[in-house]
Design a protein around this motif. Structure first.
Motif, PDB file in Angstrom:
ATOM      1  N   MET A  37       0.872  -1.103   0.080  1.00  0.00           N
ATOM      2  CA  MET A  37       0.017  -0.074   0.075  1.00  0.00           C
ATOM      3  C   MET A  37       0.890   1.284   0.141  1.00  0.00           C
ATOM      4  O   MET A  37       2.015   1.061   0.632  1.00  0.00           O
ATOM      5  N   LYS A  38       0.492   2.311  -0.885  1.00  0.00           N
ATOM      6  CA  LYS A  38       1.212   3.454  -0.812  1.00  0.00           C
ATOM      7  C   LYS A  38       0.597   4.475   0.410  1.00  0.00           C
ATOM      8  O   LYS A  38      -0.506   4.886   0.435  1.00  0.00           O
ATOM      9  N   ILE A  39       1.241   4.784   1.321  1.00  0.00           N
ATOM     10  CA  ILE A  39       0.978   5.575   2.534  1.00  0.00           C
ATOM     11  C   ILE A  39       1.835   6.732   2.646  1.00  0.00           C
ATOM     12  O   ILE A  39       3.110   6.745   2.449  1.00  0.00           O
ATOM     13  N   ALA A  40       1.155   7.696   2.919  1.00  0.00           N
ATOM     14  CA  ALA A  40       1.950   9.216   3.312  1.00  0.00           C
ATOM     15  C   ALA A  40       1.954   9.153   4.768  1.00  0.00           C
ATOM     16  O   ALA A  40       1.063   8.778   5.285  1.00  0.00           O
ATOM     17  N   PHE A  41       3.303   9.697   5.318  1.00  0.00           N
ATOM     18  CA  PHE A  41       3.258   9.870   6.918  1.00  0.00           C
ATOM     19  C   PHE A  41       3.847  11.043   7.038  1.00  0.00           C
ATOM     20  O   PHE A  41       4.970  11.375   6.683  1.00  0.00           O
ATOM     21  N   ILE A  42       3.183  11.957   7.737  1.00  0.00           N
ATOM     22  CA  ILE A  42       3.591  13.418   8.067  1.00  0.00           C
ATOM     23  C   ILE A  42       3.767  13.465   9.521  1.00  0.00           C
ATOM     24  O   ILE A  42       2.823  13.162  10.405  1.00  0.00           O
ATOM     25  N   GLY A  43       5.083  13.696   9.831  1.00  0.00           N
ATOM     26  CA  GLY A  43       5.366  13.861  11.248  1.00  0.00           C
ATOM     27  C   GLY A  43       6.235  13.029  11.723  1.00  0.00           C
ATOM     28  O   GLY A  43       5.886  11.779  12.237  1.00  0.00           O
ATOM     29  N   LEU A  44       7.484  13.108  11.502  1.00  0.00           N
ATOM     30  CA  LEU A  44       8.678  12.112  11.849  1.00  0.00           C
ATOM     31  C   LEU A  44       9.521  12.137  12.832  1.00  0.00           C
ATOM     32  O   LEU A  44      10.605  11.985  12.937  1.00  0.00           O
ATOM     33  N   GLY A  45       8.983  12.910  14.141  1.00  0.00           N
ATOM     34  CA  GLY A  45       9.564  13.054  15.301  1.00  0.00           C
ATOM     35  C   GLY A  45      10.098  11.808  16.243  1.00  0.00           C
ATOM     36  O   GLY A  45      10.054  10.682  15.628  1.00  0.00           O
ATOM     37  N   ASN A  46       9.972  11.634  17.316  1.00  0.00           N
ATOM     38  CA  ASN A  46      10.645  10.712  18.300  1.00  0.00           C
ATOM     39  C   ASN A  46       9.871   9.412  18.089  1.00  0.00           C
ATOM     40  O   ASN A  46      10.342   8.381  17.953  1.00  0.00           O
ATOM     41  N   MET A  47       8.205   9.952  17.769  1.00  0.00           N
ATOM     42  CA  MET A  47       7.431   8.773  17.774  1.00  0.00           C
ATOM     43  C   MET A  47       7.271   8.177  16.408  1.00  0.00           C
ATOM     44  O   MET A  47       7.290   7.269  15.647  1.00  0.00           O
ATOM     45  N   GLY A  48       6.835   9.376  15.611  1.00  0.00           N
ATOM     46  CA  GLY A  48       6.689   9.063  14.070  1.00  0.00           C
ATOM     47  C   GLY A  48       7.619   8.335  13.392  1.00  0.00           C
ATOM     48  O   GLY A  48       7.416   7.441  12.411  1.00  0.00           O
ATOM     49  N   GLY A  49       8.950   8.647  13.496  1.00  0.00           N
ATOM     50  CA  GLY A  49      10.121   8.111  12.675  1.00  0.00           C
ATOM     51  C   GLY A  49      10.022   6.729  12.919  1.00  0.00           C
ATOM     52  O   GLY A  49      10.203   5.899  11.747  1.00  0.00           O
ATOM     53  N   GLY A  50       9.891   6.382  14.219  1.00  0.00           N
ATOM     54  CA  GLY A  50       9.995   4.569  14.198  1.00  0.00           C
ATOM     55  C   GLY A  50       8.559   4.011  13.786  1.00  0.00           C
ATOM     56  O   GLY A  50       8.742   2.816  13.143  1.00  0.00           O
ATOM     57  N   MET A  51       7.347   4.643  13.671  1.00  0.00           N
ATOM     58  CA  MET A  51       6.263   4.321  13.158  1.00  0.00           C
ATOM     59  C   MET A  51       6.191   4.260  11.551  1.00  0.00           C
ATOM     60  O   MET A  51       6.136   3.245  11.194  1.00  0.00           O
ATOM     61  N   ALA A  52       6.749   5.154  10.992  1.00  0.00           N
ATOM     62  CA  ALA A  52       7.002   5.013   9.469  1.00  0.00           C
ATOM     63  C   ALA A  52       7.981   4.098   9.079  1.00  0.00           C
ATOM     64  O   ALA A  52       7.826   3.403   8.046  1.00  0.00           O
ATOM     65  N   ALA A  53       9.211   3.819  10.242  1.00  0.00           N
ATOM     66  CA  ALA A  53       9.919   2.740   9.595  1.00  0.00           C
ATOM     67  C   ALA A  53       9.264   1.471   9.686  1.00  0.00           C
ATOM     68  O   ALA A  53       9.682   0.345   8.907  1.00  0.00           O
ATOM     69  N   ASN A  54       8.496   0.995  10.682  1.00  0.00           N
ATOM     70  CA  ASN A  54       7.745  -0.208  10.690  1.00  0.00           C
ATOM     71  C   ASN A  54       6.845  -0.345   9.545  1.00  0.00           C
ATOM     72  O   ASN A  54       6.735  -1.489   9.169  1.00  0.00           O
ATOM     73  N   LEU A  55       6.231   0.616   8.847  1.00  0.00           N
ATOM     74  CA  LEU A  55       5.479   0.617   7.940  1.00  0.00           C
ATOM     75  C   LEU A  55       6.368   0.096   6.852  1.00  0.00           C
ATOM     76  O   LEU A  55       5.712  -0.823   6.075  1.00  0.00           O
ATOM     77  N   VAL A  56       7.624   0.716   6.566  1.00  0.00           N
ATOM     78  CA  VAL A  56       8.443  -0.142   5.570  1.00  0.00           C
ATOM     79  C   VAL A  56       8.639  -1.292   5.802  1.00  0.00           C
ATOM     80  O   VAL A  56       8.602  -2.223   4.724  1.00  0.00           O
ATOM     81  N   LYS A  57       9.006  -1.797   7.126  1.00  0.00           N
ATOM     82  CA  LYS A  57       9.422  -3.173   7.385  1.00  0.00           C
ATOM     83  C   LYS A  57       8.103  -4.043   6.917  1.00  0.00           C
ATOM     84  O   LYS A  57       8.500  -5.204   6.491  1.00  0.00           O
ATOM     85  N   ALA A  58       6.898  -3.481   6.994  1.00  0.00           N
ATOM     86  CA  ALA A  58       6.019  -4.386   6.751  1.00  0.00           C
ATOM     87  C   ALA A  58       5.426  -4.606   5.358  1.00  0.00           C
ATOM     88  O   ALA A  58       4.666  -5.060   4.828  1.00  0.00           O
ATOM     89  N   GLY A  59       6.388  -3.753   4.225  1.00  0.00           N
ATOM     90  CA  GLY A  59       6.058  -3.867   2.961  1.00  0.00           C
ATOM     91  C   GLY A  59       5.438  -2.667   2.242  1.00  0.00           C
ATOM     92  O   GLY A  59       5.154  -2.703   1.137  1.00  0.00           O
ATOM     93  N   HIS A  60       5.169  -1.610   2.952  1.00  0.00           N
ATOM     94  CA  HIS A  60       4.398  -0.475   2.395  1.00  0.00           C
ATOM     95  C   HIS A  60       5.543   0.431   1.787  1.00  0.00           C
ATOM     96  O   HIS A  60       6.472   0.459   2.094  1.00  0.00           O
ATOM     97  N   GLU A  61       4.883   1.248   0.786  1.00  0.00           N
ATOM     98  CA  GLU A  61       5.660   2.370   0.446  1.00  0.00           C
ATOM     99  C   GLU A  61       5.296   3.542   1.162  1.00  0.00           C
ATOM    100  O   GLU A  61       4.115   3.855   1.053  1.00  0.00           O
ATOM    101  N   VAL A  62       6.396   4.021   1.820  1.00  0.00           N
ATOM    102  CA  VAL A  62       5.834   5.092   2.553  1.00  0.00           C
ATOM    103  C   VAL A  62       6.454   6.466   2.181  1.00  0.00           C
ATOM    104  O   VAL A  62       7.779   6.394   1.767  1.00  0.00           O
ATOM    105  N   ARG A  63       5.442   7.320   1.862  1.00  0.00           N
ATOM    106  CA  ARG A  63       6.167   8.682   1.341  1.00  0.00           C
ATOM    107  C   ARG A  63       6.120   9.504   2.640  1.00  0.00           C
ATOM    108  O   ARG A  63       4.928  10.050   3.094  1.00  0.00           O
TER     109      ARG A  63
END
Length: 288
Positions: free
Chosen positions: A1-27
């Motif tokens: 799935m193509k997912i936009a992630f806005i807000g890559l701070g202390n919490m968001g950075g790790g969350m976005a990385a886990n979406l990538v690990k799950a196979g999503h395309e993260v913008r």
């Protein structure tokens, strides 16, 4: 799935990385060059503009500091720029009224939306073990659940729009008061001549047991690894706990309910945050 992630701070950075690990395309987008660089290193495709990040996506995840910023980003950069029919997942902790208003605005413009604040802190965000409490329709929750599951260990539908935020504020009211009581218990035990480890061994198996004690002990060297073992760095900042408590007290006033322990906890964290806002909230033991 193509997912936009806005807000890559202390919490968001790790969350976005886990979406990538799950196979999503993260913008990914963040105002910080450093945060964007880290996200890129974690496999995200980074953008210098949020409007560009949301182009052609199926979902937009936001993890932002406060309700004003969430409103500005959704109304200015997401609505009308992300494809109609996309689902918006706001994982920020903000006030219930703003959440419900934004949910209505999203629906009016053809988007599904859930509020999905988190519990667990930085370590859980990085480890993909967050708990999500989710507000929104059953249909929106069904669409959001697979995305949230890639970032957490528990995804719970709390009810309609705003219910996720309500659950988060009530949860953190309990957490704040419990942590203060736990700190007071340990300090009193120390003054009465009890060894902290011995007291932990007793209370953790007795009626004084709580998450604040057995999973997040405020005393260094006691219990599982926690921010207290790292000079109270990392974890959940005191300033953020204070923010949540202020939101909870505003909600209590609006709802016309009495929360005396919540109010007192807010006052204690407010005084402590004046000089120690960056430390983990369990560091309030230093003030006793």
């Amino acid at each position: 799935m193509k997912i936009a992630f806005i807000g890559l701070g202390n919490m968001g950075g790790g969350m976005a990385a886990n979406l990538v690990k799950a196979g999503h395309e993260v913008r990914a987008f963040d105002l910080s060059d450093e945060a964007r660089g880290t996200a890129q290193g974690n496999g995200c495709v980074v953008f210098a503009d949020a409007k560009e990040a949301v182009q052609d996506v199926e979902a937009v995840v936001t993890m932002l500091p406060n309700g004003g910023i969430v409103k500005s980003v959704l109304e200015g950069d997401v609505f009308g720029h992300a494809p109609a029919g996309a689902i918006v997942l706001d994982c920020s902790t903000i006030d219930v009224a703003t959440t419900r208003a934004l949910s209505e605005a999203a629906s009016a413009q053809g988007y599904a939306m859930v509020d999905a604040p988190v519990s667990g802190g930085i370590a859980a965000a990085n480890g993909g073990t967050l708990t999500f409490m989710v507000g929104g329709t059953a249909e929106a929750f069904a669409r959001a659940e697979p995305i949230l599951s890639a970032m957490g260990k528990a995804v719970i539908h709390a009810g309609d729009a705003g219910a996720g935020e309500a659950a988060k504020l009530c949860n953190n009211l309990i957490l704040a008061a419990t942590m203060i009581a736990t700190c007071e218990g340990f300090k009193l035990a120390e003054k009465l001549g009890l060894d902290s480890q011995v007291f932990y061994d007793i209370s953790s198996k007795a009626t004084g047991q709580s998450w604040s004690m057995t999973s997040y002990c405020p005393v260094p060297g006691v219990g599982p690894q926690s921010p207290s073992d790292n000079e109270y760095k990392g974890g959940f900042a005191t300033a953020l706990m204070l923010k949540d408590l202020k939101l909870a007290m505003e909600a209590a006033e609006t709802a016309g309910t009495s929360t005396p322990l919540g109010q007192h906890s807010k006052d204690l964290y407010e005084a402590f945050a004046a000089e120690h806002g960056a430390l983990d909230f369990s560091a309030i033991i230093k003030s006793l």
